[in-house]
Write an enzyme that holds these catalytic residues in place. Structure first.
Site, short mmCIF file in Angstrom:
data_model
loop_
_atom_site.label_atom_id
_atom_site.label_comp_id
_atom_site.label_asym_id
_atom_site.label_seq_id
_atom_site.Cartn_x
_atom_site.Cartn_y
_atom_site.Cartn_z
N ARG A 91 61.92 36.00 54.38
CA ARG A 91 62.17 35.89 55.82
C ARG A 91 63.51 35.18 56.00
NH1 ARG A 91 61.51 32.46 60.10
NH2 ARG A 91 60.79 33.39 62.04
N LYS A 115 66.57 26.23 56.38
CA LYS A 115 65.63 25.16 56.74
C LYS A 115 66.14 23.76 56.39
CE LYS A 115 61.50 27.69 57.61
NZ LYS A 115 60.19 28.15 57.21
N1 HH2 Z 1 59.41 29.88 59.62
C1 HH2 Z 1 59.72 29.77 60.94
C2 HH2 Z 1 59.06 30.57 61.88
N2 HH2 Z 1 58.14 31.48 61.49
N3 HH2 Z 1 56.92 32.54 59.78
C3 HH2 Z 1 56.60 32.67 58.49
N4 HH2 Z 1 55.70 33.58 58.09
N5 HH2 Z 1 57.20 31.89 57.52
C4 HH2 Z 1 58.11 30.95 57.85
O1 HH2 Z 1 58.61 30.24 56.93
C5 HH2 Z 1 58.47 30.79 59.21
C6 HH2 Z 1 57.84 31.61 60.18
C7 HH2 Z 1 60.77 28.81 61.36
O2 HH2 Z 1 62.04 29.40 61.36
P1 HH2 Z 1 62.76 30.03 62.64
O3 HH2 Z 1 61.99 31.18 63.21
O4 HH2 Z 1 64.15 30.35 62.29
O5 HH2 Z 1 62.82 28.84 63.67
P2 HH2 Z 1 61.94 28.47 64.94
O6 HH2 Z 1 60.53 28.27 64.52
O7 HH2 Z 1 62.61 27.20 65.42
O8 HH2 Z 1 62.04 29.59 65.94
#
Ligand code: HH2
Length: 256
Positions: free
Chosen positions: A237, A203
């Site tokens: 995660r 992040k």
């Molecule tokens: N972070 C992201 C997405 N979903 N869900 C939970 N429960 N906790 C988190 O910290 C979280 C989440 C963001 O990360 P990522 O999926 O890699 O990116 P994007 O939202 O751009 O798809």
């Protein structure tokens, strides 16, 4: 929890797993590397991300979910939409991971009817604007109170307590200072007596602290993973499962 984003625009793996075949291969690789749970998502929630039409989200998520029915490990679906929750449960999802903590109209009911576990995440504001100067008097207290209320709302809607996981939502309407404060005081969420999930992997706060672009944040992500474990998180995660497994192995040996 290994992350597979079936999106063109996720902040760290956007575009890499947009077709179902590569998403499936990646999910299987993460499972082999030691993920206990795979999280698939069809809509990016990164700051500034554009919403995806519901039909498109379903088209991204469902083929991958069905393709993972023989994986032998639970799959969670990262969605805010009741229709996607319903379809995902029918297609074999075990958990609904909602960055809006089932706040959309009909989401709590859809999750309750699904029989799935749920992850309730705290977020302040919408992805489009949430990183524009977020403010808290007491970030930990506010996050904790919000999660407590959402747990109560879920229980009132018939979702058993043992089906619920909470998440402080690192990076969702939070500055680097807020994220660090949450991480430093993560153990205060244990008073909820609900498993805590932490998502810090790659992040932007880690980019801020190290000066590194997203593809060079593995070491920072592993450091954050260890701190989250120390703070009482029991689900991490992450995008880098193999390396995080090693962190967990060291942590577990140290504790035992
Ligand atoms: N972070 C992201 C997405 N979903 N869900 C939970 N429960 N906790 C988190 O910290 C979280 C989440 C963001 O990360 P990522 O999926 O890699 O990116 P994007 O939202 O751009 O798809």
């Amino acid at each position: 929890m290994g992350v597979v984003n079936i999106t063109p625009d996720s902040f760290s793996d956007g575009g890499r797993f947009l077709d179902a075949r590569s998403a499936l291969a990646h999910a299987r690789r993460l499972a082999e590397e030691g993920a206990d749970l795979i999280d698939i998502g069809g809509e990016s929630t990164r700051p500034g991300a554009a919403p995806v039409p519901e039909e498109e989200e379903l088209n991204r998520v469902l083929p991958v979910l069905r393709g993972l029915n023989d994986l032998g490990k639970p799959v969670s679906v990262d969605t805010r939409r009741p229709a996607v929750m319903k379809a995902a449960a029918q297609a074999g999802a075990s958990m609904i991971n909602d960055v809006e903590a089932l706040g959309a109209p009909g989401a709590i009911e859809a999750a309750a009817a699904s029989g799935c576990a749920v992850c309730l995440m705290h977020k302040k504001g919408d992805p489009a604007t949430m990183q524009q100067d977020p403010h808290y008097d007491d970030v930990v207290g506010e996050v904790r109170d919000f999660l407590e209320q959402r747990v109560a709302a879920c229980q009132a809607a018939g979702i058993a307590r043992d089906r619920i996981v909470v998440d402080p939502g690192f990076g969702f309407g939070k500055t680097a200072a807020h994220n660090l404060e949450l991480l430093r005081r993560l153990h205060e969420l244990s008073s909820l007596e609900i498993p805590v999930l932490a998502g810090l992997s790659r992040k932007s706060t880690l980019g801020k602290l190290t000066g590194r672009p997203v593809e060079e944040r593995l070491a920072a992500s592993l450091a954050a993973a260890l701190l989250a474990l120390q703070g009482g998180a029991t689900i991490l995660r992450v995008h880098d499962v193999k390396e995080t497994r090693d962190v967990i192995a060291v942590w577990q040996a140290f504790r035992e």
